[in-house]
Design a protein around this motif. Sequence first.
Motif, PDB file in Angstrom:
ATOM      1  N   LYS A 174       0.814  -1.231   0.000  1.00  0.00           N
ATOM      2  CA  LYS A 174       0.000   0.000   0.000  1.00  0.00           C
ATOM      3  C   LYS A 174       0.846   1.279   0.000  1.00  0.00           C
ATOM      4  N   LEU A 175       2.041   1.201  -0.596  1.00  0.00           N
ATOM      5  CA  LEU A 175       2.856   2.415  -0.712  1.00  0.00           C
ATOM      6  C   LEU A 175       2.399   3.161  -1.962  1.00  0.00           C
ATOM      7  N   LYS A 176       2.343   4.495  -1.808  1.00  0.00           N
ATOM      8  CA  LYS A 176       1.815   5.304  -2.921  1.00  0.00           C
ATOM      9  C   LYS A 176       2.897   6.227  -3.472  1.00  0.00           C
ATOM     10  N   ASN A 177       2.578   6.901  -4.585  1.00  0.00           N
ATOM     11  CA  ASN A 177       3.465   7.881  -5.225  1.00  0.00           C
ATOM     12  C   ASN A 177       4.851   7.298  -5.518  1.00  0.00           C
ATOM     13  N   LEU A 178       4.855   6.151  -6.152  1.00  0.00           N
ATOM     14  CA  LEU A 178       6.134   5.505  -6.468  1.00  0.00           C
ATOM     15  C   LEU A 178       6.667   6.016  -7.801  1.00  0.00           C
ATOM     16  N   VAL A 179       7.975   6.183  -7.865  1.00  0.00           N
ATOM     17  CA  VAL A 179       8.614   6.615  -9.106  1.00  0.00           C
ATOM     18  C   VAL A 179       9.688   5.597  -9.472  1.00  0.00           C
ATOM     19  N   ILE A 180       9.666   5.154 -10.717  1.00  0.00           N
ATOM     20  CA  ILE A 180      10.737   4.267 -11.187  1.00  0.00           C
ATOM     21  C   ILE A 180      11.720   5.142 -11.960  1.00  0.00           C
ATOM     22  N   GLU A 181      12.955   5.192 -11.501  1.00  0.00           N
ATOM     23  CA  GLU A 181      13.988   5.921 -12.257  1.00  0.00           C
ATOM     24  C   GLU A 181      14.783   4.884 -13.011  1.00  0.00           C
ATOM     25  N   ILE A 182      15.020   5.154 -14.288  1.00  0.00           N
ATOM     26  CA  ILE A 182      15.678   4.146 -15.105  1.00  0.00           C
ATOM     27  C   ILE A 182      16.727   4.787 -16.004  1.00  0.00           C
ATOM     28  N   ASN A 183      17.761   4.018 -16.319  1.00  0.00           N
ATOM     29  CA  ASN A 183      18.799   4.498 -17.218  1.00  0.00           C
ATOM     30  C   ASN A 183      19.497   3.274 -17.812  1.00  0.00           C
ATOM     31  N   THR A 184      20.369   3.523 -18.786  1.00  0.00           N
ATOM     32  CA  THR A 184      21.214   2.441 -19.288  1.00  0.00           C
ATOM     33  C   THR A 184      22.659   2.911 -19.210  1.00  0.00           C
ATOM     34  N   ILE A 185      23.540   2.007 -18.830  1.00  0.00           N
ATOM     35  CA  ILE A 185      24.957   2.415 -18.793  1.00  0.00           C
ATOM     36  C   ILE A 185      25.781   1.601 -19.790  1.00  0.00           C
ATOM     37  N   GLY A 186      25.091   1.051 -20.811  1.00  0.00           N
ATOM     38  CA  GLY A 186      25.773   0.442 -21.950  1.00  0.00           C
ATOM     39  C   GLY A 186      26.533  -0.835 -21.626  1.00  0.00           C
ATOM     40  N   CYS A 187      27.375  -1.224 -22.574  1.00  0.00           N
ATOM     41  CA  CYS A 187      28.116  -2.486 -22.437  1.00  0.00           C
ATOM     42  C   CYS A 187      29.600  -2.223 -22.727  1.00  0.00           C
ATOM     43  N   ASP A 188      30.391  -3.276 -22.778  1.00  0.00           N
ATOM     44  CA  ASP A 188      31.834  -3.107 -23.016  1.00  0.00           C
ATOM     45  C   ASP A 188      32.148  -2.527 -24.388  1.00  0.00           C
ATOM     46  N   ASN A 189      31.181  -2.594 -25.299  1.00  0.00           N
ATOM     47  CA  ASN A 189      31.431  -2.016 -26.629  1.00  0.00           C
ATOM     48  C   ASN A 189      31.294  -0.506 -26.628  1.00  0.00           C
ATOM     49  N   CYS A 190      30.223  -0.035 -25.989  1.00  0.00           N
ATOM     50  CA  CYS A 190      29.959   1.410 -26.096  1.00  0.00           C
ATOM     51  C   CYS A 190      30.405   2.213 -24.872  1.00  0.00           C
ATOM     52  N   ARG A 191      30.533   1.580 -23.727  1.00  0.00           N
ATOM     53  CA  ARG A 191      30.830   2.359 -22.524  1.00  0.00           C
ATOM     54  C   ARG A 191      32.222   3.000 -22.521  1.00  0.00           C
ATOM     55  N   PRO A 192      33.275   2.348 -23.078  1.00  0.00           N
ATOM     56  CA  PRO A 192      34.605   2.958 -23.013  1.00  0.00           C
ATOM     57  C   PRO A 192      34.666   4.368 -23.617  1.00  0.00           C
ATOM     58  N   LEU A 261       7.741  -1.429 -20.167  1.00  0.00           N
ATOM     59  CA  LEU A 261       7.263  -0.664 -19.002  1.00  0.00           C
ATOM     60  C   LEU A 261       5.982   0.078 -19.363  1.00  0.00           C
ATOM     61  N   GLU A 262       6.006   0.674 -20.582  1.00  0.00           N
ATOM     62  CA  GLU A 262       4.822   1.410 -21.023  1.00  0.00           C
ATOM     63  C   GLU A 262       3.628   0.471 -21.185  1.00  0.00           C
ATOM     64  N   GLY A 263       3.910  -0.708 -21.756  1.00  0.00           N
ATOM     65  CA  GLY A 263       2.861  -1.709 -21.952  1.00  0.00           C
ATOM     66  C   GLY A 263       2.191  -2.073 -20.633  1.00  0.00           C
ATOM     67  N   LEU A 264       2.966  -2.071 -19.562  1.00  0.00           N
ATOM     68  CA  LEU A 264       2.408  -2.423 -18.246  1.00  0.00           C
ATOM     69  C   LEU A 264       1.812  -1.204 -17.541  1.00  0.00           C
ATOM     70  N   GLY A 265       2.038  -0.027 -18.134  1.00  0.00           N
ATOM     71  CA  GLY A 265       1.538   1.200 -17.508  1.00  0.00           C
ATOM     72  C   GLY A 265       2.302   1.562 -16.243  1.00  0.00           C
ATOM     73  N   LEU A 266       3.572   1.154 -16.164  1.00  0.00           N
ATOM     74  CA  LEU A 266       4.359   1.493 -14.968  1.00  0.00           C
ATOM     75  C   LEU A 266       4.956   2.902 -15.132  1.00  0.00           C
ATOM     76  N   PRO A 267       4.827   3.749 -14.116  1.00  0.00           N
ATOM     77  CA  PRO A 267       5.276   5.136 -14.247  1.00  0.00           C
ATOM     78  C   PRO A 267       6.793   5.239 -14.093  1.00  0.00           C
ATOM     79  N   TYR A 268       7.486   5.587 -15.154  1.00  0.00           N
ATOM     80  CA  TYR A 268       8.949   5.680 -15.051  1.00  0.00           C
ATOM     81  C   TYR A 268       9.446   7.041 -15.512  1.00  0.00           C
TER      82      TYR A 268
END
Length: 443
Positions: A174-192, A261-268
Amino acid sequence: MGRRPKDFFKNKIKRPKMKNILLAPKGMPDILPEENALRRKIFKVVEELAEFYGFGQIETPILEETKLFLHGTGPTSDVVQKQMFNLKTPGKDQLSLRPEFTPNIIRAYLENGMFNWSKPVKLFSWGPVFRYEQPQRGRYRQFWQCNFEILGSSDPVYDVLIIQLFYNLFTELKLKNLVIEINTIGCDNCRPLWHKELKNYFRSKRKFLCTDCKNRLKTNPLRILDCKNESCQALKADAPKMLDYLCPECRHHFKQVLEYLEGLGLPYTINPYLVRGLDYYTKTVFEIRKSDDNLALCGGGRYDYLVEMLGGKPTPAVGGAAGVERLVELLKKNQKIEGPKSKVFIVAIGELAKQKALKYLEILRKANIQAGESFAHESLKAQLRQADKMGAHYVIIIGQKEALDNTVILRDMRASVQEIINGDTLVDALKKRFKNDIIKTIE
Ligand code: HAM
């Protein structure tokens, strides 16, 4: 003796002031019965979700070889650099109290040949972890995590399943006002390339960096994005973002995660500066918090190289962990904590009556009828007061006379009426009254 941070005992029962008693280690509070009741409530939801999504529970030792965390959690993480509880055994083994679950679970996955199980392997854990931090609200040195890992699939659908699972856990609580923060930090190919650009950027701002971040510039510039120091934070806004450096595969992966995430309607919300404090992450990273609070309720992400780094075959994986104390704190705010409730209460006056009362307690336990008592109080008045506190509907009163006659006084507290009944018929008499109570509620 330890000193407590200012709000350490907020929401806790007042402790008597006692000089010269030993205290628990700093940042490692005792867990009292009322709080344990809330923890059990959380664990019940965790277990139900784990069962529904097909996660098996795994217990790993609280102590592991220090090396596991140096390689697993990662040498540039704050956890390894500053927060480990290390010890040397008499046999000269270097062990550490686990600061998290993930490396331990990978160790157990490899050691127990779980790579031969059908994939993906889904595991969850619940228990204490240890980090040497400055204790404050929501930040302890011993705290509990509930941790979920999925091993053996690179499909972005599992990144979202983990996020969905934690989101469901919080909404079930019953926790309300939840926010999902999301990001990508890439892989060994693109991160360097991003690393290089970050390094160049922060090098040009070196004079504004804190001492720790000046070091991070050499070891891992990505850690600077996670620094809580104000002057370092202020530099974040113009720093290069990983989103602009993603390789096609990582871009596609992130796009799919967002679509699910959008398909599930999760707020991110996409937070391009979310990097997480542990070294092993690749691609998706996430945290869930309440919109009015900065403390993360959970955090996690994908870590496709960790199994290989710890000696296994390449095995993509994703997981996350929630902090139990942070959840308990919110539950405490949301609901009135109540002591144990008993519908039935036994009052006994005198030694013989207590002897009888112990027998009746056993009879009631076997009949599955929860019953309270307060035998340490001698007087009828004091025991009835306790019955009232526990919200008892029925009180069984036994005095010297009743003990000798094999009878009891059965008192209906709400109707303020009582009658004498044969002790052998007690269970039937109570069950009959419970049944009538249900009928009355339906009417
Ligand atoms: P973490 O973000 O370090 O991730 O911790 C997960 C959660 O534990 C946090 O979101 C927070 O709720 C809680 N937590 C962290 N530090 C403290 C503290 N000092 N006192 C109280 N609560 C705290 C991990 O531990 C990763 N192993 C998660 C993971 C699993 N990633 C992939 N799989």
